[in-house]
Design a protein around this motif. Sequence first.
Motif, PDB file in Angstrom:
ATOM      1  N   PHE A 232      32.635 -11.689  -1.901  1.00 48.06           N
ATOM      2  CA  PHE A 232      32.533 -10.810  -0.740  1.00 48.06           C
ATOM      3  C   PHE A 232      33.869 -10.136  -0.412  1.00 48.06           C
ATOM      4  O   PHE A 232      33.901  -9.180   0.362  1.00 48.06           O
ATOM      5  CB  PHE A 232      32.019 -11.595   0.470  1.00 48.06           C
ATOM      6  N   ARG A 233      34.961 -10.599  -1.001  1.00 50.58           N
ATOM      7  CA  ARG A 233      36.237  -9.913  -0.837  1.00 50.58           C
ATOM      8  C   ARG A 233      36.316  -8.671  -1.711  1.00 50.58           C
ATOM      9  O   ARG A 233      37.093  -7.768  -1.447  1.00 50.58           O
ATOM     10  CB  ARG A 233      37.393 -10.856  -1.195  1.00 50.58           C
ATOM     11  N   HIS A 234      35.512  -8.634  -2.771  1.00 50.76           N
ATOM     12  CA  HIS A 234      35.599  -7.531  -3.728  1.00 50.76           C
ATOM     13  C   HIS A 234      34.453  -6.532  -3.626  1.00 50.76           C
ATOM     14  O   HIS A 234      34.550  -5.440  -4.192  1.00 50.76           O
ATOM     15  CB  HIS A 234      35.644  -8.091  -5.147  1.00 50.76           C
ATOM     16  N   ALA A 235      33.373  -6.910  -2.946  1.00 48.06           N
ATOM     17  CA  ALA A 235      32.220  -6.008  -2.844  1.00 48.06           C
ATOM     18  C   ALA A 235      31.486  -6.284  -1.540  1.00 48.06           C
ATOM     19  O   ALA A 235      31.484  -7.415  -1.056  1.00 48.06           O
ATOM     20  CB  ALA A 235      31.285  -6.201  -4.040  1.00 48.06           C
ATOM     21  N   PRO A 236      30.838  -5.280  -0.964  1.00 50.07           N
ATOM     22  CA  PRO A 236      30.122  -5.464   0.298  1.00 50.07           C
ATOM     23  C   PRO A 236      28.852  -6.287   0.117  1.00 50.07           C
ATOM     24  O   PRO A 236      28.299  -6.386  -0.988  1.00 50.07           O
ATOM     25  CB  PRO A 236      29.799  -4.033   0.738  1.00 50.07           C
ATOM     26  N   ALA A 237      28.379  -6.862   1.223  1.00 55.06           N
ATOM     27  CA  ALA A 237      27.185  -7.701   1.188  1.00 55.06           C
ATOM     28  C   ALA A 237      25.977  -6.927   0.679  1.00 55.06           C
ATOM     29  O   ALA A 237      25.126  -7.479  -0.035  1.00 55.06           O
ATOM     30  CB  ALA A 237      26.906  -8.265   2.585  1.00 55.06           C
ATOM     31  N   SER A 238      25.882  -5.649   1.022  1.00 57.72           N
ATOM     32  CA  SER A 238      24.739  -4.848   0.593  1.00 57.72           C
ATOM     33  C   SER A 238      24.680  -4.722  -0.928  1.00 57.72           C
ATOM     34  O   SER A 238      23.598  -4.593  -1.504  1.00 57.72           O
ATOM     35  CB  SER A 238      24.798  -3.453   1.233  1.00 57.72           C
ATOM     36  N   THR A 239      25.829  -4.766  -1.587  1.00 59.30           N
ATOM     37  CA  THR A 239      25.866  -4.720  -3.048  1.00 59.30           C
ATOM     38  C   THR A 239      25.529  -6.072  -3.657  1.00 59.30           C
ATOM     39  O   THR A 239      24.817  -6.162  -4.671  1.00 59.30           O
ATOM     40  CB  THR A 239      27.262  -4.279  -3.533  1.00 59.30           C
ATOM     41  N   LEU A 240      25.990  -7.137  -3.027  1.00 57.22           N
ATOM     42  CA  LEU A 240      25.891  -8.466  -3.624  1.00 57.22           C
ATOM     43  C   LEU A 240      24.578  -9.178  -3.330  1.00 57.22           C
ATOM     44  O   LEU A 240      24.127  -9.996  -4.138  1.00 57.22           O
ATOM     45  CB  LEU A 240      27.056  -9.335  -3.137  1.00 57.22           C
ATOM     46  N   SER A 241      23.969  -8.902  -2.185  1.00 53.20           N
ATOM     47  CA  SER A 241      22.800  -9.687  -1.762  1.00 53.20           C
ATOM     48  C   SER A 241      21.695  -9.766  -2.811  1.00 53.20           C
ATOM     49  O   SER A 241      21.123 -10.847  -3.036  1.00 53.20           O
ATOM     50  CB  SER A 241      22.239  -9.115  -0.458  1.00 53.20           C
TER      51      SER A 241
END
Length: 292
Positions: A232-241
Amino acid sequence: MSHPSHPLRGVLLMLAAVFFFALLDATSKTLAATYPIPFLAWARYLVHCLLMLVFLGPRLGRGLLSTRRPGLQILRALLLVGVTACMMAALRNMPLAETTAVVFITPLLVAILARPWLGEKIGLNRWLAVGIGFIGVLFIARPGGDLNLEGIAWALACAGCYTVYQLLTRQLSPTENTLTMLFYTALVGTLTMTLAAPWFGAVPAIRGWDWALLCAMGLFGGSGHFLLIAAFRHAPASTLSPFLYVQLLWATLLGWIVFGHLPDGLTTAGMAVIAGSGLWLALAQRRESRRG
């Protein structure tokens, strides 16, 4: 402090994190056949806590305990203890993939409670995703199915605890250090299960390689949460979820390799429906955040 955006790195870290979580569940299921659940939860948190003290204690010192909201930190940590214990109890009674799938209704429950709890708006797409997701749960926990009812109850209890845990995480994240939040879960889990030790019941003598598996639980759990934070430090939650649902694939694969179990047709369909609804929910939230 802001961090540079590296979406691909974030996705890779997320995939590694959910792999560690699947390994944690598979290891827990293996040990739960022999050892009491409270003892396993204690071992998992003790190793996690010691790892943080060894690797982060010298650098952060008392900063690991520095928080503006200690009450909510402790409550959040206690909920994760509940998640761990309920998940282990469910895994004792149900196959790995099916248990993981039922627990993955958590994002749907979070979507329902986010409005009254956090004041988040819920659009039609999110409500549809939630409804379809619950249909998937019914496919898995259908009347007349082969799954153990006690196991289903524990998995649903796990999802309930995990839902409130995630809502508290959202509530605390804007003002709290992520490593501090991680340390509180390890410390409170260790202290709680240590105080509960007199009620563990008789613990069988630990056999050879089981020592390594007990340590591995803490390593997998602590590493998974650390990688999750790093993602989550490298990408937003919307990308990772959406990539959280890869854990269902890992769980199915490990359930087959380690325990020789593959879900039947209806259960597989239910898992696919839950994963699909979760992905739909994540994409709907992503579109809403872009419009906002």
